[in-house]
Design a protein around this motif. Structure first.
Motif, PDB file in Angstrom:
ATOM      1  N   LEU A   1       0.823  -1.208   0.000  1.00 32.31           N
ATOM      2  CA  LEU A   1       0.000   0.000   0.000  1.00 32.31           C
ATOM      3  C   LEU A   1       0.859   1.261   0.000  1.00 32.31           C
ATOM      4  O   LEU A   1       0.407   2.335  -0.412  1.00 32.31           O
ATOM      5  CB  LEU A   1      -0.935  -0.006   1.213  1.00 32.31           C
ATOM      6  N   GLN A   2       2.094   1.128   0.431  1.00 31.70           N
ATOM      7  CA  GLN A   2       2.982   2.275   0.442  1.00 31.70           C
ATOM      8  C   GLN A   2       3.588   2.571  -0.935  1.00 31.70           C
ATOM      9  O   GLN A   2       4.353   3.525  -1.092  1.00 31.70           O
ATOM     10  CB  GLN A   2       4.093   2.063   1.474  1.00 31.70           C
ATOM     11  N   LEU A   3       3.230   1.753  -1.929  1.00 26.90           N
ATOM     12  CA  LEU A   3       3.637   2.028  -3.312  1.00 26.90           C
ATOM     13  C   LEU A   3       2.729   3.064  -3.964  1.00 26.90           C
ATOM     14  O   LEU A   3       2.817   3.291  -5.177  1.00 26.90           O
ATOM     15  CB  LEU A   3       3.610   0.737  -4.147  1.00 26.90           C
ATOM     16  N   ASP A   4       1.872   3.680  -3.174  1.00 25.77           N
ATOM     17  CA  ASP A   4       0.892   4.650  -3.685  1.00 25.77           C
ATOM     18  C   ASP A   4       1.586   5.725  -4.539  1.00 25.77           C
ATOM     19  O   ASP A   4       2.561   6.352  -4.106  1.00 25.77           O
ATOM     20  CB  ASP A   4       0.167   5.317  -2.510  1.00 25.77           C
ATOM     21  N   GLY A   5       1.071   5.877  -5.755  1.00 25.84           N
ATOM     22  CA  GLY A   5       1.619   6.877  -6.665  1.00 25.84           C
ATOM     23  C   GLY A   5       2.618   6.334  -7.660  1.00 25.84           C
ATOM     24  O   GLY A   5       2.897   6.985  -8.689  1.00 25.84           O
ATOM     25  N   LEU A   6       3.161   5.140  -7.418  1.00 26.17           N
ATOM     26  CA  LEU A   6       4.131   4.551  -8.346  1.00 26.17           C
ATOM     27  C   LEU A   6       3.442   4.225  -9.667  1.00 26.17           C
ATOM     28  O   LEU A   6       2.441   3.496  -9.702  1.00 26.17           O
ATOM     29  CB  LEU A   6       4.731   3.285  -7.734  1.00 26.17           C
TER      30      LEU A   6
END
Length: 441
Positions: A181-186
């Motif tokens: 979820l921390q890949l948001d924006g990739l």
């Protein structure tokens, strides 16, 4: 029809104590060769069916999916899953476990990855329905598959080990989903889109391993000698002769006419309401404990599943006699209810203890319930009976999250929903007193 199952249903000569000892000596080999692959398949399956629990808050922000819509979407998976389970199991009985489990894994993996393309509530509902249809039959199919290899004495333990997949999935999925979820924006994608894509594709890869290495039954297992295959056939045939239902008729009708099957369904229905309510709403409940990031929520969400793994590994093997089955089932249901009561009224730390207490007995109860059809039916009737119990029980997987979502949206709290689930488990405990693990009424 599968020859290994047909042979297992044919009466054989009396089974001696020496033969029983030989089967006991063979059992560790069966566990070693079969359970790791089956458990791994179930780990991936459960991650793919429940990862929306970790994405709930993010999809609400990005797509505007409400608590009630989320609960309905979470539950819709079980509606299509349940409706297709009986035909799926009957097909597997005819075409073989290897082909059918491979097909299930490919279709569910592709659809789970396709969840990344959800645009709103309507597409969310459609994808959850399709995912349920694709995965339909996996759990009852494995329950049937275990009857091809294990007798009554070892089947509960084998089932408990298989259900470790759920525990492992929920232990792993929290931290994994939190990181994804921390890949948001990739690449212009949201974190939850990356999560669905990356977690869905391993099922397709593992399908190839299943196709290459999972035998349909003892007769096609290259790692068994002819003498070992014959021994297993005789052992399972002796039990199948004992379990053969009186009378004749359509296989599924034999299960439908048995009151004990319906009692098992009632218990399993209440069990599934509670387990999937916890699965789909626990991360959201944990998120209310303070300013926690996705990874922290995922790590705390894993704690009750460690308890569930301990229960699944240590306790189902105790269900070796009808009396022990009855006592273990009653105790398990009451402990689950107590845990939900604690979780409803305690603070954050006490609530996690309560959820862990409930989770401890999740798969103890499930393992014992599925001994009922396997102790009373055989052949196609067993295939239909196992699927029938799971089908009707999993309607609780549809009802639980849907009702919980409505309660949360109406009251702003999950407490009343947890109290309702605890009451249903007490009711199931009362019903369980009427269950019998044998052919007697």
């Amino acid at each position: 029809m599968n020859t290994h199952f047909a042979n297992a249903a044919t009466p054989q000569a009396a089974f001696s104590d020496a033969d029983a000892d030989a089967v006991a000596a063979l059992t560790p080999l069966l566990f070693k060769r079969l359970l790791p692959l089956l458990v791994l398949a179930y780990v991936i399956s459960f991650i793919d069916r429940t990862n929306i629990a970790l994405a709930k808050q993010h999809m609400a922000l990005d797509l505007g999916i409400s608590a009630a819509a989320y609960g309905l979407g979470a539950g819709l998976f079980f509606l299509s899953y349940a409706l297709l389970e009986v035909p799926s199991n009957l097909i597997m009985h005819r075409v073989g476990a290897r082909f059918w489990i491979t097909r299930i894994m490919i279709t569910w993996g592709l659809l789970s990855a396709g969840m990344a393309l959800v645009q709103g509530e309507a597409s969310f509902y459609v994808m959850r329905l399709l995912l349920g249809a694709a995965e339909a039959g996996l759990f009852p199919g494995v329950m049937l598959y275990l009857t091809y290899w294990f007798g009554r004495q070892e089947r509960a333990r084998a089932t408990g080990y298989f259900l470790l997949g759920v525990c492992i999935a929920n232990i792993v999925s929290g931290p994994l989903a939190g990181a994804l979820l921390q890949l948001d924006g990739l690449g212009g994608w949201h974190g939850w889109q990356w999560m669905f894509l990356i977690e869905g594709l391993p099922a397709v890869a593992l399908a190839w391993v299943v196709w290459r290495h999972l035998p349909d039954g003892p007769d096609t297992a290259p790692w068994l000698s002819p003498a070992q295959r014959s021994l297993l056939r005789q052992h399972l045939a002796a039990e199948a002769a004992d379990n053969a239902p009186e009378g004749h008729g359509h296989a599924l009708m034999q299960a439908l006419r048995d009151p004990q099957i319906w009692l098992a369904i009632a218990v399993y229905f209440c069990h599934q309401i509670s387990i999937y309510t916890v699965i789909f709403f626990l991360p959201g409940i944990i998120a209310t404990y303070g300013q926690l990031g996705p990874l922290q929520v995922g790590l705390l969400n894993a704690i009750p599943w460690v308890a569930a793994a301990v229960g699944a590994f240590c306790l189902p093997g105790l269900a070796t006699t009808p009396g022990r089955c009855r006592g273990l089932l009653l105790l398990g249901l009451l402990v689950m209810a107590l845990g939900l009561l604690v979780a409803a009224w305690a603070g954050p730390v006490g609530a996690l203890v309560g959820f862990s207490l409930t989770a401890l007995m999740f798969f103890v109860v499930q393992s014992v319930v599925f001994l009922v059809p396997s102790a009373r039916l055989s052949g196609p009737a067993l295939a239909g009976g196992i699927a029938l119990v799971n089908t009707c029980g999993l309607l609780g997987g549809f009802l639980g999250p849907s009702v919980m979502g409505l309660i949360e949206q109406a009251t702003g709290s999950t407490r009343n929903g947890l109290l309702l689930m605890a009451g249903l488990l007490v009711l199931a405990a009362g019903v369980s007193l009427g269950l019998r693990w044998g052919r007697g009424r």
